[in-house]
Design an enzyme around this catalytic site. Structure first.
Site, short mmCIF file in Angstrom:
data_model
loop_
_atom_site.label_atom_id
_atom_site.label_comp_id
_atom_site.label_asym_id
_atom_site.label_seq_id
_atom_site.Cartn_x
_atom_site.Cartn_y
_atom_site.Cartn_z
N ASP A 67 -8.16 15.41 1.16
CA ASP A 67 -7.70 14.22 0.45
C ASP A 67 -8.86 13.33 -0.01
O ASP A 67 -10.01 13.50 0.42
CB ASP A 67 -6.74 13.40 1.34
CG ASP A 67 -7.12 13.41 2.82
OD1 ASP A 67 -8.32 13.57 3.12
OD2 ASP A 67 -6.22 13.27 3.65
N ASN A 136 0.78 8.09 13.11
CA ASN A 136 2.19 8.26 12.78
C ASN A 136 2.54 9.73 12.54
O ASN A 136 3.61 10.05 12.04
CB ASN A 136 2.55 7.43 11.53
CG ASN A 136 1.74 7.85 10.31
OD1 ASN A 136 0.98 8.82 10.36
ND2 ASN A 136 1.91 7.14 9.22
N HIS A 138 0.87 11.84 10.57
CA HIS A 138 0.54 12.41 9.26
C HIS A 138 -0.52 13.50 9.38
O HIS A 138 -1.34 13.49 10.29
CB HIS A 138 0.15 11.33 8.23
CG HIS A 138 -1.18 10.67 8.42
ND1 HIS A 138 -1.42 9.35 8.10
CD2 HIS A 138 -2.38 11.14 8.89
CE1 HIS A 138 -2.67 9.06 8.35
NE2 HIS A 138 -3.28 10.12 8.83
N GLU A 143 2.48 11.38 4.73
CA GLU A 143 3.03 10.39 5.66
C GLU A 143 4.45 10.81 6.07
O GLU A 143 5.05 11.69 5.45
CB GLU A 143 3.06 9.02 4.97
CG GLU A 143 1.69 8.52 4.50
CD GLU A 143 0.79 8.01 5.63
OE1 GLU A 143 1.00 8.39 6.80
OE2 GLU A 143 -0.14 7.23 5.32
#
Ligand code: F6R
Length: 243
Positions: A67, A136, A138, A143
């Protein structure tokens, strides 16, 4: 999924680097998927050391990062391109033409994402994908709620992700969007190495490895991949009830 635990971060990093080094040595044209963030920093240092001291040759290796922040130029110290240069690219003999990070500026995002997917395909696909895990759950910047079939695309970051990454980097600001490989892209890697360290990751690692497979915890989808190794330090593994 094979789960391996190590007494501390340095041991975990050394084992991760050994796994990558052995793939580089075995494969004629290795293709690696790479992650940024705090987790793989020790692994990259160790790879640089193995290159310096044992002559590990990266010249036939191609890399694809997961990313990049949308809106950051490659020479912005907050960018993932910059991170990769500092931690790995400038420290080993990777051919710059074979290192790929999505471009976060001066491109049409959709065209850039399609180009990225095409490059991965043309390289023969990713042999070994390294992943960290967000607080979380990801993976990449996929996400919670992300489509399990998603491909490389422009994504909106969870506010928690921006806040955590800003705090870790001691930064005033970070973009709220990124270009990220999709979950579908990641799941096509032939082999996946998931890394996590520190007590702060223990609960999300428990949910990802032992909880239900759900898009609400993107890393839980890795339970359906046939070839995943998860390396953890003791604090990150503490809720797994391992022998
Ligand atoms: C980084 C990435 C993220 C990180 C994750 C964990 O390229 O895609 O998924 O792996 O946010 O980050 P750290 O390692 O900083 O806890």
């Amino acid at each position: 999924m094979r789960v391996l635990t190590y007494s501390d971060y340095d041991e975990m990093s050394a084992a991760a680097a050994r796994m990558i080094a052995s793939r580089i040595a075995q494969l004629p044209e290795p293709v690696l998927g790479l992650a940024t963030g705090s987790t793989p920093i020790g692994m990259y240092s160790e790879l640089a050391r193995i290159h310096d001291e044992e002559g590990l040759d990266f010249s036939r290796t191609t890399t694809f990062n997961l990313d990049e922040y949308w809106g950051l130029a490659p020479d912005d110290p907050r960018s993932y391109k910059w991170f990769m240069k500092g931690h790995l690219f400038s420290r080993v003999n990777l051919d710059p033409a074979r290192t790929h990070v999505p471009r976060g500026v001066d491109v049409d995002p959709d065209a850039e994402c399609q180009r990225y997917e095409r490059l991965i395909e043309e390289s023969g696909g990713i042999d070994l994908q390294v992943l960290g895990i967000g607080m979380n759950g990801h993976i990449g910047f996929n996400e919670p709620g992300a489509d399990p079939n998603s491909r490389t695309r422009l994504v909106r970051l969870a506010q928690q992700t921006v806040d955590v990454n800003r705090a870790k980097g001691g930064l005033d600001s970070l973009p709220g969007y990124a270009l990220s490989m999709g979950i579908g892209t990641i799941m096509e890697a032939k082999e996946i190495l998931l890394l996590a360290n520190g007590e702060g990751k223990a609960e999300i690692i428990r949910r990802a490895l032992r909880g239900p497979v759900t898009r609400d915890v993107p890393a839980s989808l890795l339970q359906t991949h046939p070839n995943v190794v998860c390396m953890l330090d003791k604090p990150a593994a503490k809720l797994l009830d391992l022998p």
